[in-house]
Scaffold this motif. Structure first.
Motif, short mmCIF file in Angstrom:
data_model
loop_
_atom_site.label_atom_id
_atom_site.label_comp_id
_atom_site.label_asym_id
_atom_site.label_seq_id
_atom_site.Cartn_x
_atom_site.Cartn_y
_atom_site.Cartn_z
N GLY A 66 0.81 -1.20 0.00
CA GLY A 66 0.00 0.00 0.00
C GLY A 66 0.84 1.24 0.00
O GLY A 66 2.02 1.18 -0.35
N PRO A 67 0.27 2.36 0.40
CA PRO A 67 -1.10 2.54 0.92
C PRO A 67 -2.15 2.22 -0.15
O PRO A 67 -1.93 2.44 -1.33
CB PRO A 67 -1.15 4.03 1.27
N SER A 82 -0.55 6.37 -2.74
CA SER A 82 0.63 7.25 -2.79
C SER A 82 1.94 6.50 -2.65
O SER A 82 2.88 7.00 -2.08
CB SER A 82 0.52 8.32 -1.69
N PRO A 156 -3.76 0.96 9.22
CA PRO A 156 -2.57 1.28 10.00
C PRO A 156 -1.32 1.38 9.11
O PRO A 156 -1.21 0.69 8.09
CB PRO A 156 -2.47 0.11 10.99
N GLU A 157 -0.44 2.26 9.48
CA GLU A 157 0.87 2.43 8.81
C GLU A 157 1.93 2.41 9.91
O GLU A 157 2.75 3.32 10.03
CB GLU A 157 0.91 3.75 8.04
N PHE A 158 1.87 1.33 10.72
CA PHE A 158 2.61 1.29 11.96
C PHE A 158 4.12 1.40 11.76
O PHE A 158 4.84 1.84 12.66
CB PHE A 158 2.26 0.02 12.72
N HIS A 160 5.66 3.47 10.36
CA HIS A 160 6.12 4.87 10.33
C HIS A 160 6.01 5.59 11.67
O HIS A 160 6.18 6.80 11.72
CB HIS A 160 5.40 5.61 9.21
N ILE A 161 5.71 4.87 12.75
CA ILE A 161 5.73 5.54 14.07
C ILE A 161 7.15 6.01 14.38
O ILE A 161 8.13 5.39 13.95
CB ILE A 161 5.23 4.63 15.21
N ARG A 162 7.23 7.09 15.14
CA ARG A 162 8.54 7.53 15.63
C ARG A 162 8.85 6.77 16.92
O ARG A 162 7.96 6.56 17.75
CB ARG A 162 8.53 9.02 15.93
N VAL A 163 10.10 6.39 17.07
CA VAL A 163 10.57 5.76 18.31
C VAL A 163 11.83 6.49 18.76
O VAL A 163 12.52 7.11 17.95
CB VAL A 163 10.86 4.25 18.13
N PRO A 164 12.14 6.44 20.06
CA PRO A 164 13.37 7.11 20.51
C PRO A 164 14.61 6.49 19.86
O PRO A 164 14.70 5.28 19.73
CB PRO A 164 13.38 6.85 22.03
N PHE A 178 10.37 9.39 3.77
CA PHE A 178 9.46 10.40 4.30
C PHE A 178 9.91 10.92 5.66
O PHE A 178 9.84 12.11 5.93
CB PHE A 178 8.03 9.83 4.44
N HIS A 179 10.33 10.02 6.53
CA HIS A 179 10.52 10.38 7.93
C HIS A 179 11.94 10.17 8.44
O HIS A 179 12.21 10.46 9.61
CB HIS A 179 9.57 9.55 8.81
N PRO B 164 10.18 10.06 21.03
CA PRO B 164 11.52 10.65 21.03
C PRO B 164 11.56 11.91 21.91
O PRO B 164 10.64 12.72 21.91
CB PRO B 164 11.75 11.03 19.56
N TYR B 225 -0.96 6.20 12.96
CA TYR B 225 -0.27 5.10 12.31
C TYR B 225 -0.61 3.74 12.95
O TYR B 225 -0.52 2.71 12.31
CB TYR B 225 1.24 5.33 12.33
#
Lengths: 318, 318
Positions: A66-67, A82, A156-158, A160-164, A178-179, B164, B225
């Motif tokens: 996907g998406p 996209s 869900p687009e999991f 792409h979550i931000r993590v530390p 993208f990120h 983060p 997400y």
């Protein structure tokens, strides 16, 4: 189809290959073919040619990268939207199959299909709320909540979550176009290849796998706190390394720090049953694609209804 | 109750106060009382005394602080479990109400109740998958997926996700007794009070609110997400500051960076309809508690069924 048992078609539509399958009325896969993902026209044509050899078909299920638009009744239902994959943005993958084969087609994300496969025939049997996370070239999550797949706004687009990220421990700024340093940008197979200069399957540096376990533990804990799954099934090529899941489990216990005080987050034996590998190995996705087709059978009622019935009664127990 | 209209009781059971209410058959609240949260026995007794004045009751709904056991049929259903709140760990809040008042009691988390309230009578009307996030003393999320509340393993504990933190921009190491700098440890009212030495309502430093918007934008994007909600309703005392949500929306757009290319994440006008305040203000929770009671009415069928019917047909549209 009078006098013959229905045949269901399934497609696991990935970014590098499409796995096509046909299955009997019970969902047992009887033939498969792998088609490289090239242009949309050539790839769809290859899938149609395979499926035509097995006509008459009753229905087709597709688990797709996907998406993708999953909203029932949307004018762009079944369109990949996209994606950065060249040539595939705004591609309708449902109508060409329906037109060529003349049967109903149901599509879901590749990861929701894999979740469905593991639920009907694998490591999530008997549960009603759980998550399937794949860690391969990319990272994605499929989830069922109360026995139904999660779609909502899109799906869900999991990954792409931000993590530390501790820039001292891990100066790599991430591979996501993208990120940058989102979860997928830090912990996918592509991220590992870019960080270490070698693909994950050729990496033996313990530190590389320590870092990978750190990020996947953050992913599992975020899933736990966001979705409250009864189990997290972790599949995909990168996650298949035997030492990885035990390390992830230990780190999940450390990160949770006893909160909430539920056995999956406090007792190592329960954590080992909470974070598990897939029972179907690499076949979760294609199994789920076939199940999407079977849910379209006249006696299955609406797909949602069939799923709920299964959750309450007839799903195999692990 | 023959000849009279049913009366429903609701309790929003918080860590500092319990809001008790009674409502008529249509869910309109006719009387309320606020009881300070002291010991379990004294607090439950206060709630029972208020509700007794309105007997006969048809049912009681409770939206409670947690963690709380919500598994139907569990021997500890309705027990607050591992809360750090003194005196409240392993406290059964359902049986005493049921025994004293002789009517069925349904419990959910405070945030799932608030989500239900906003869904039936507020900012989430007409949706099937959405999230309600409260940002007050703590941070919590309630969610409905496909028209049903998310419980799963226990219930979401979204306030405890890791996000983060740039230690140069924000050297505060967090206020969460379990995790330090989890979302709640960084962005709750308690975290703001500890970081800045003053409660949020007395803080006017633009930098404090800039940082708060940063963390809440990470929270909204992670929810997006992970759960793919059709809307995120952000309530609670801290979130009520008028300039905050516009700042959060702008930062969500920046963090999403156009992925996926869905209007809520790419078009400021759509984002303004995607991240919204509650319609019910501070009454989301008690409204939802009453709805939990109304779902127990004989003609409501099973709670789940009533909820799904509502989603498809009779819920008010925004």
């Amino acid at each position: 189809m009078s006098g013959t048992s229905p045949v269901y078609g399934g497609i696991e539509a990935g970014g590098t290959k499409w796995v096509c399958a046909v299955a009997d009325a019970g969902g047992r896969i009887t033939d498969t073919e792998v088609i490289p993902t090239t242009t949309p026209a050539a790839t769809l044509d290859g899938a149609v040619r395979f499926l035509r050899r097995h006509e008459p078909l009753a229905a087709i299920g597709v688990g797709s990268f996907g998406p993708i638009d999953l909203r029932p009744g949307s004018p762009t239902y079944g369109h990949i939207t996209s994606t950065p994959k060249p040539g595939w943005a705004d591609t309708d993958i449902v109508s060409p199959l329906r037109a060529a084969l003349g049967v109903p087609v149901q599509v879901d994300t590749d990861v929701n299909a894999a979740a469905l496969g593991e639920w009907r025939r694998g490591a999530a049997a008997g549960l009603t709320t759980f998550a399937y996370m794949t860690v391969g070239t990319g990272i994605g999550v499929g989830a069922l909540v109360n026995g139904r797949p999660v779609h909502g706004l899109l799906h869900p687009e999991f990954g792409h979550i931000r993590v530390p990220r501790d820039a001292v421990r891990d100066p790599f700024t991430g591979s996501c176009p993208f990120h940058g340093d989102c979860l997928e940008g830090l912990a996918s197979g592509e991220a590992m290849r870019r960080r270490w200069g070698r693909p994950a399957e050729h990496l033996d540096d313990p530190w590389a796998w320590e870092l990978e376990a750190d990020y996947l533990a953050l992913a599992v804990l975020t899933l736990t706190y966001a979705l409250s799954p009864e189990r997290v099934v972790v599949g995909g090529g990168v996650a298949g390394r035997p030492s990885l899941l035990p390390a992830v489990r230990a780190k999940v216990l450390g990160l949770a720090a006893g909160y909430p005080a539920t056995p999956a987050l406090t007792d190592p034996a329960a954590t080992a049953a909470y974070v598990v590998g897939p029972s179907l190995g690499g076949r979760s996705g294609i199994t789920g694609a076939v199940e999407l087709a079977r849910d379209l059978a006249p006696n299955a009622g609406s797909p949602g209804a069939a799923v709920v019935d299964d959750a309450r009664g007839s799903a195999p127990r692990a």
